[in-house]
Structure formats: structure tokens, C-alpha cells
Design a protein around this motif. Structure first.
Motif, PDB file in Angstrom:
ATOM      1  N   ASP A 295      -0.658   7.142  -0.531  1.00  0.00           N
ATOM      2  CA  ASP A 295      -1.981   7.711  -0.864  1.00  0.00           C
ATOM      3  C   ASP A 295      -3.100   6.684  -0.775  1.00  0.00           C
ATOM      4  N   GLY A 296      -2.771   5.482  -0.302  1.00  0.00           N
ATOM      5  CA  GLY A 296      -3.791   4.444  -0.148  1.00  0.00           C
ATOM      6  C   GLY A 296      -3.894   3.502  -1.318  1.00  0.00           C
ATOM      7  N   THR A 297      -3.180   3.749  -2.409  1.00  0.00           N
ATOM      8  CA  THR A 297      -3.219   2.868  -3.564  1.00  0.00           C
ATOM      9  C   THR A 297      -2.556   1.537  -3.214  1.00  0.00           C
ATOM     10  N   LYS A 298      -3.161   0.447  -3.596  1.00  0.00           N
ATOM     11  CA  LYS A 298      -2.637  -0.878  -3.365  1.00  0.00           C
ATOM     12  C   LYS A 298      -2.108  -1.470  -4.656  1.00  0.00           C
TER      13      LYS A 298
ATOM     14  N   THR B 117       0.844  -1.192   0.000  1.00  0.00           N
ATOM     15  CA  THR B 117       0.000   0.000   0.000  1.00  0.00           C
ATOM     16  C   THR B 117       0.877   1.239   0.000  1.00  0.00           C
TER      17      THR B 117
ATOM     18  N   ASP C  55      -5.132  -1.149  -7.058  1.00  0.00           N
ATOM     19  CA  ASP C  55      -6.488  -0.953  -6.533  1.00  0.00           C
ATOM     20  C   ASP C  55      -6.555   0.464  -5.969  1.00  0.00           C
ATOM     21  N   VAL C  56      -7.414   1.301  -6.650  1.00  0.00           N
ATOM     22  CA  VAL C  56      -7.572   2.691  -6.232  1.00  0.00           C
ATOM     23  C   VAL C  56      -9.016   2.890  -5.789  1.00  0.00           C
ATOM     24  N   ASN C  57      -9.190   3.161  -4.519  1.00  0.00           N
ATOM     25  CA  ASN C  57     -10.529   3.379  -3.947  1.00  0.00           C
ATOM     26  C   ASN C  57     -11.463   2.217  -4.263  1.00  0.00           C
ATOM     27  N   GLY C  58     -10.929   1.005  -4.194  1.00  0.00           N
ATOM     28  CA  GLY C  58     -11.743  -0.185  -4.393  1.00  0.00           C
ATOM     29  C   GLY C  58     -11.904  -0.592  -5.832  1.00  0.00           C
ATOM     30  N   GLN C  59     -11.311   0.135  -6.767  1.00  0.00           N
ATOM     31  CA  GLN C  59     -11.414  -0.197  -8.183  1.00  0.00           C
ATOM     32  C   GLN C  59     -10.050  -0.700  -8.695  1.00  0.00           C
ATOM     33  N   ARG C  60     -10.056  -1.843  -9.348  1.00  0.00           N
ATOM     34  CA  ARG C  60      -8.824  -2.442  -9.865  1.00  0.00           C
ATOM     35  C   ARG C  60      -8.523  -1.861 -11.231  1.00  0.00           C
TER      36      ARG C  60
END
Length: 426
Positions: A341-344, A338, A392-397
Motif C-alpha cells: 500500500d506504499g507504507t514504508k 515498502t 512512513d505513511v504518505n510522507g508522515q512518520r
């Protein structure tokens, strides 16, 4: 004695050295009793009382002490030689006994043994005195001659104390040194005013392999018994860590310490490792035991074989790390799951690519300068790595995500002392 006409027993007159019987004395030359002088007879009468009973038929011999020579003089306190008493009148003189043959042989053999012991004692005493009384300059000259002859045992015996570093103080090391340059033309001298005390400096001028050298050898006699020895006859040379772990040899003898102790002579250092070369001054002339600044001015570098091994090890490690699709790839380029900025970043989807400048460095990879431990060879900083992956950005792959400021290839440390080499990353 019967038949003396006086009736008294014969007695030995120690003072006059004759047999007497009352007023008679025995004349040995005439073999008869003759009258004594009036003075002697009077003395006898005054000293010797008449016997109470008639004398026995056979003479009575009293114990006596042989008299001194009349009229002879002797030094004060010296023993005085005295004549042996004459045989009794009328008695036969016993024949002198001859020594048996065995006794004569024993006496002669004993005399020869005693003579031999005396001769040998004198020889050994002179030899011991020669060794113990050798002049300081002679000790130094004999020491260098023993070194030149390759006799390490004789040379070490002339030192007051044996050095702790003894690997190079051997006949083998001396033979190797002699092959590169022999010790000759030894001239020793003692400075004026240095002939007293328990420590004397001796200057030596000589040649090693035809090259003139000189040095000062301190000779000591701490026991003050006339036996001189060298306080310090060997030479210490500092190697440092430049040869550590490289199977270094000095005069063909393996060494594994940062300093060495050698006999005077030629000293050559080498490396028994195909991955390295030594350049610079690899041969020294060790001449002066008091020169503690002696060291090799050398540079240790990777050989062509070592450089190729180094480059291959680093490139293979980088290739394996770049090929990894996982977050943990090694080589210092692991990626966190992660970002800030929270991006996985999706593990298993990662593609890593070397930047152009990084590829250029790897193609022409050269080791950094080696200090301290030449077995550990370091690369320069290699450079950045480009990374793409699913994320995965804000739950979107998403696919084909690219990233900035991710870890890059830093500096690698290659351990060439093991096979195969091990590559570690900062």
C-alpha cells in the motif's frame, strides 16, 4: 696269426662265434688250432679268397658285428642280445677296471636325488589332484570351515571371483562376527540330479551361535578341469541411507556405503556418533548367499544429547533473528522496506515478538522424521512473528506501527554433521 699251420690270418666268424683261419678254427678250451668241419671249411673257401701275399706275422682283426645267439628266438621287432667276441687267440684278457670311489659316490648320490624327485613328484601330484578334484560339497564345507576359523584369505581363495566390497572380508571382521556367534554343525548335500554340468547347487544346514540356519551355495567349474569354486559365497546386505554420515560400523569395521558384502555369520550394525541412537533389529544372521532381501530393520533417531544440541541450535538462531531491529533479520523473517500500500517501514526501528504458539513449539521442539540423510535434521513449521516499527505513511512518520501478513518462522534445517551445527531456513 703265425703258427696256425694254414698261412692265413685269423678272422672272426660272426655266424659261428669263433676265430677261424682257412680250414682251422681256434679251440679256446684246448688253446690250439683244430680242423673245422667240412661244411664250414667249404663255406670259408667259397667266401674268402686266398690272400695274394703271405699273411703278416701278427693277426689282422677286422671290424665285426657280434652275432645273434644260434637257435634263440626273440619277439618281432625286439632287439636281439648278441654275445661279445672272444679275445684273439694268443692275446691276454685285459682285467676289468674298477670304478673310482668318487664315481661310485656320484652315481649313488644321483640315484638318491632321482628317487627323491620321483617321490616328491608323486606327493605333489597327489596333493594337486586332491585339491583340483575336491567334490563340490567338500569345497562348500571347507569354505565355511575357513570362515569359522577366521581365515579370510583361505575363504576368498575358494571364490570364483573376489567381491568388489572388501572392507568386511577381513580377519578382523571375522573375529568380531565369531565373538557374537560361531559357525558350527556344518552339513552339506547335493540335490539328486544336480551332479552334472558346470554349476552345481549345494545345500548347507549349519548353526550360527547355536541357531539353525541354511543356505544354497552354487559351486562352478567353468573351465571343466575338475577344479570347483564358489560362484557366490558372500552375502550382500542393503543399508540404504539411514546410516549415512553417522560413522556407522558393521562388526566394528567403519562403512560408508549404502550396501555391504560380508562372509556368512553374525552381522551387527552400530553408530559411532553420540548424537544418534539406533533402535530395532541391529543384528542379522547372514547364512544364504542367494538371499538378496537381507536388510536391517532399524530406526535412527537423535539421542538425548543430539536432541539437546538440535534444540539449542534452533533456539539460538531464532533468538538472534528476533533481536534484530533491521529489515534483514534472517531466519526467513526479513521485512520489505515498502509494503504493497506504499507504507514504508523505517529500518532500525523494528521490534519482533514471537507469538504464544510459536514460543510453545520452541519450548518443546522435536525434530521431524528423518529420511535419506540423518545428518540433516528438520524442524516442524514454527509459526508467526508479531512486528512493530516506525513507519512512513504518505510522507508522515509514525511510531508503533503494527503490520499483518509479514513473513513468519517456517521450518529450519539443522546440519548436525558439523560443529557447531548450522541452521538454515526455508
Amino acid at each position: 696269426m703265425s703258427g696256425n699251420g694254414d698261412g692265413q690270418a685269423p678272422m672272426w666268424d660272426a655266424e659261428r662265434g669263433e676265430w677261424v683261419a682257412g680250414a682251422l678254427r681256434w679251440d679256446a678250451a684246448a688253446a690250439q688250432w683244430v680242423p673245422r668241419t667240412t661244411e664250414a671249411a667249404a663255406e670259408t673257401a667259397a667266401v674268402a679268397p686266398a690272400p695274394a701275399e703271405p699273411a703278416a706275422a701278427e693277426p689282422h682283426v677286422a671290424a665285426f658285428t657280434p652275432p645273434q645267439h644260434v637257435g634263440a628266438s626273440a619277439p618281432y621287432g625286439a632287439p636281439v642280445q648278441q654275445p661279445a667276441p672272444q679275445p684273439l687267440p694268443g692275446q691276454p684278457v685285459p682285467p676289468r677296471k674298477k670304478l673310482p670311489t668318487g664315481a661310485l659316490v656320484g652315481i649313488i648320490a644321483g640315484a638318491l636325488v632321482l628317487l627323491l624327485a620321483i617321490v616328491l613328484g608323486v606327493v605333489f601330484a597327489v596333493r594337486g589332484a586332491t585339491t583340483a578334484g575336491a567334490a563340490p560339497e567338500t569345497v562348500v564345507s571347507d569354505y565355511l570351515k575357513a570362515v569359522a576359523a577366521g581365515d579370510s584369505e583361505a575363504a576368498l581363495a575358494m571364490l570364483d571371483s573376489k567381491p568388489r566390497q572388501g572392507a568386511l572380508l577381513s580377519d578382523e571382521a571375522l573375529a568380531a562376527a565369531s565373538e557374537k556367534g560361531t559357525i558350527e554343525n556344518i552339513v552339506v548335500s547335493v540335490p539328486k540330479g544336480s551332479d552334472k554340468g558346470y554349476s552345481i547347487p549345494v545345500r548347507v544346514d549349519y548353526t550360527i551361535g547355536g541357531k539353525p540356519v541354511s543356505g544354497q551355495f552354487d559351486v562352478v567349474d567353468y573351465e571343466d578341469d575338475g577344479t570347483w569354486k564358489l560362484a557366490h559365497g558372500t552375502v550382500d546386505i542393503y543399508l540404504g541411507g539411514s546410516f549415512r554420515g553417522l560413522n556407522a560400523t558393521v562388526n566394528g569395521v567403519p562403512v560408508d556405503s549404502d550396501s555391504i558384502t560380508v562372509f556368512p555369520g553374525t552381522v551387527t550394525v552400530a553408530i559411532d556418533n553420540p548424537n544418534y541412537t539406533v533402535s530395532g533389529t541391529t543384528t542379522l544372521l547372514a547364512a544364504d548367499p542367494n538371499d538378496f532381501s537381507l536388510r536391517f530393520d532399524t530406526t535412527v533417531e537423535l539421542s538425548d544429547e543430539g536432541t539437546s544440541l538440535f534444540q539449542t541450535a534452533v533456539r539460538s538462531a531464532v533468538d538472534a533473528c528476533i533481536a534484530s531491529k533491521n529489515l534483514a533479520a534472517g531466519c526467513g523473517i526479513d521485512i520489505p522496506e515498502t509494503l504493497s500500500d506504499g507504507t514504508k517501514i523505517i529500518d532500525g526501528t523494528i521490534t519482533r515478538t514471537l507469538r504464544a504458539e510459536t514460543q510453545a513449539k520452541l519450548a518443546n521442539l522435536k525434530p521431524d522424521a528423518m529420511y535419506g540423510d540423518p545428518g540433516q535434521v528438520r524442524t516442524p513449521y514454527l509459526g508467526g512473528v508479531e512486528v512493530t516499527a516506525d513507519c512512513d505513511v504518505n510522507g508522515q512518520r509514525r511510531t508503533g506501527c503494527s503490520f499483518l501478513f509479514l513473513p513468519s518462522l517456517g521450518s529450519a534445517l539443522v546440519d548436525l554433521t558439523v560443529t557447531p551445527p548450522v541452521v538454515r531456513w526455508d
